[in-house]
Write an enzyme that holds these catalytic residues in place. Structure first.
Site, PDB file in Angstrom:
ATOM      1  N   GLY A  32       0.802  -1.226   0.000  1.00 56.00           N
ATOM      2  CA  GLY A  32       0.000   0.000   0.000  1.00 56.00           C
ATOM      3  C   GLY A  32       0.829   1.267   0.000  1.00 56.00           C
ATOM      4  CG  ASP A  34       4.606   0.953   5.130  1.00 57.25           C
ATOM      5  OD1 ASP A  34       5.500   1.818   5.201  1.00 57.25           O
ATOM      6  OD2 ASP A  34       4.565  -0.050   5.872  1.00 57.25           O
ATOM      7  CB  SER A 117      -6.953   2.037   9.475  1.00 52.02           C
ATOM      8  OG  SER A 117      -6.005   1.717  10.464  1.00 52.02           O
ATOM      9  CB  THR A 118      -9.289   3.656   4.567  1.00 53.95           C
ATOM     10  OG1 THR A 118      -8.260   4.218   3.731  1.00 53.95           O
ATOM     11  CG2 THR A 118      -9.679   4.627   5.656  1.00 53.95           C
ATOM     12  CE1 TYR A 121      -2.592  -3.782   8.702  1.00 45.37           C
ATOM     13  CE2 TYR A 121      -2.381  -1.815  10.043  1.00 45.37           C
ATOM     14  CZ  TYR A 121      -1.848  -2.993   9.542  1.00 45.37           C
ATOM     15  OH  TYR A 121      -0.566  -3.363   9.897  1.00 45.37           O
TER      16      TYR A 121
HETATM   17  N1  AR6 Z   1      -0.690   7.847  -1.901  1.00 44.67           N
HETATM   18  C1  AR6 Z   1      -1.774   8.100  -1.127  1.00 44.67           C
HETATM   19  N2  AR6 Z   1      -2.594   7.151  -0.660  1.00 44.67           N
HETATM   20  C2  AR6 Z   1      -2.336   5.877  -1.014  1.00 44.67           C
HETATM   21  C3  AR6 Z   1      -1.216   5.509  -1.815  1.00 44.67           C
HETATM   22  C4  AR6 Z   1      -0.380   6.570  -2.272  1.00 44.67           C
HETATM   23  N3  AR6 Z   1       0.695   6.344  -3.021  1.00 44.67           N
HETATM   24  N4  AR6 Z   1      -1.236   4.158  -1.973  1.00 44.67           N
HETATM   25  C5  AR6 Z   1      -2.309   3.687  -1.313  1.00 44.67           C
HETATM   26  N5  AR6 Z   1      -2.976   4.716  -0.740  1.00 44.67           N
HETATM   27  P1  AR6 Z   1      -3.062   0.967   3.043  1.00 44.67           P
HETATM   28  P2  AR6 Z   1      -3.693   0.505   5.894  1.00 44.67           P
HETATM   29  C6  AR6 Z   1      -4.196   4.706   0.098  1.00 44.67           C
HETATM   30  O1  AR6 Z   1      -3.530  -0.399   2.690  1.00 44.67           O
HETATM   31  O2  AR6 Z   1      -5.101   0.166   5.566  1.00 44.67           O
HETATM   32  C7  AR6 Z   1       0.641  -1.848   4.439  1.00 44.67           C
HETATM   33  O3  AR6 Z   1       1.090  -3.047   3.894  1.00 44.67           O
HETATM   34  C8  AR6 Z   1      -5.126   3.521   0.004  1.00 44.67           C
HETATM   35  O4  AR6 Z   1      -5.964   3.640  -1.147  1.00 44.67           O
HETATM   36  O5  AR6 Z   1      -1.803   1.456   2.429  1.00 44.67           O
HETATM   37  O6  AR6 Z   1      -3.430   1.434   7.042  1.00 44.67           O
HETATM   38  C9  AR6 Z   1       1.320  -1.524   5.760  1.00 44.67           C
HETATM   39  O7  AR6 Z   1       2.648  -1.975   5.809  1.00 44.67           O
HETATM   40  C10 AR6 Z   1      -5.906   3.642   1.298  1.00 44.67           C
HETATM   41  O8  AR6 Z   1      -6.978   4.580   1.168  1.00 44.67           O
HETATM   42  O9  AR6 Z   1      -2.861   1.129   4.664  1.00 44.67           O
HETATM   43  C11 AR6 Z   1       0.443  -2.232   6.736  1.00 44.67           C
HETATM   44  O10 AR6 Z   1       0.785  -3.582   6.859  1.00 44.67           O
HETATM   45  C12 AR6 Z   1      -4.885   4.232   2.271  1.00 44.67           C
HETATM   46  O11 AR6 Z   1      -3.796   4.693   1.454  1.00 44.67           O
HETATM   47  C13 AR6 Z   1      -0.927  -2.115   6.134  1.00 44.67           C
HETATM   48  O12 AR6 Z   1      -0.736  -1.964   4.738  1.00 44.67           O
HETATM   49  C14 AR6 Z   1      -4.357   3.252   3.288  1.00 44.67           C
HETATM   50  O13 AR6 Z   1      -4.249   1.957   2.722  1.00 44.67           O
HETATM   51  C15 AR6 Z   1      -1.633  -0.875   6.627  1.00 44.67           C
HETATM   52  O14 AR6 Z   1      -2.962  -0.866   6.162  1.00 44.67           O
END
Ligand code: AR6
Length: 167
Positions: A32, A34, A117-118, A121
């Site tokens: 994601g 991260d 978290s959206t 998670y």
């Molecule tokens: N820029 C902005 N937002 C983004 C980007 C980007 N480049 N890429 C994704 N998003 P997530 P979580 C959005 O899954 O739910 C990871 O593996 C995405 O559409 O990245 O907190 C970590 O290492 C969503 O709306 O984070 C953890 O293990 C938001 O970012 C786990 O995922 C968060 O999605 C964390 O899960």
């Protein structure tokens, strides 16, 4: 009062004082947003995170942005959503509070949040957005003048716009 802006885009491209990473508790990278942040910042970011020895859900840590345009990255592991009865709202609120606190302590004027978290998670998007907007709006900002909510897709953008409009 702090200025709040909602944009759609890739948080790794933003030129702000700090971007907030939806991390995991290892703080050593993942998928994601991260993964995107670690790729764009370069391997120095992971090296800078190792000494923290991880981070509890809802807490936050700050590092330089290395190859990013942002000066800092604030890393915060959000809660994994189970059913809403496992302190998820409070833990998510803590992510925003602790991130704002670190931004203030480091003299940041601008900060951009990813939608913590959206994604993986699984936090319901509207409920997470209400917490994000409420927590940031009520935060007693001093150095922070501008908060950007960076949405990755149309759906998230629409939800933020609705919540900010009080719908
Ligand atoms: N820029 C902005 N937002 C983004 C980007 C980007 N480049 N890429 C994704 N998003 P997530 P979580 C959005 O899954 O739910 C990871 O593996 C995405 O559409 O990245 O907190 C970590 O290492 C969503 O709306 O984070 C953890 O293990 C938001 O970012 C786990 O995922 C968060 O999605 C964390 O899960």
């Amino acid at each position: 009062m702090v200025e709040i802006e909602v944009i759609q885009g890739d948080i790794t491209k933003l030129k702000v004082d700090a971007i907030v990473n939806a991390a995991n508790r290892s703080l050593l990278g993942g998928g994601g947003v991260d993964g995107a942040i670690h790729r764009a910042a370069g391997p120095e970011l992971r090296k800078a995170c190792i000494p923290f020895g991880g981070c509890e859900t809802g807490e936050a840590r700050i590092t330089p942005g290395f190859r990013l345009l942002s000066k800092f990255v604030i890393h915060t592991p959000g809660p994994v959503y189970i059913d809403g009865l496992h302190d998820e709202p409070e833990l998510l609120r803590n992510c925003y509070l602790n991130s704002m606190d670190l931004a203030e302590k480091n003299g940041c004027e601008s900060i951009a949040f990813s939608a913590i978290s959206t994604g993986v998670y699984g936090y319901p998007k509207k409920a997470a957005t209400e917490i994000a907007v409420e927590t940031v709006s009520k935060f007693p900002c001093q150095s922070v003048k501008k908060v950007i909510f960076c949405c990755f897709g149309d759906e998230m953008l629409k939800i933020y716009q609705e919540v900010l409009a009080g719908k």
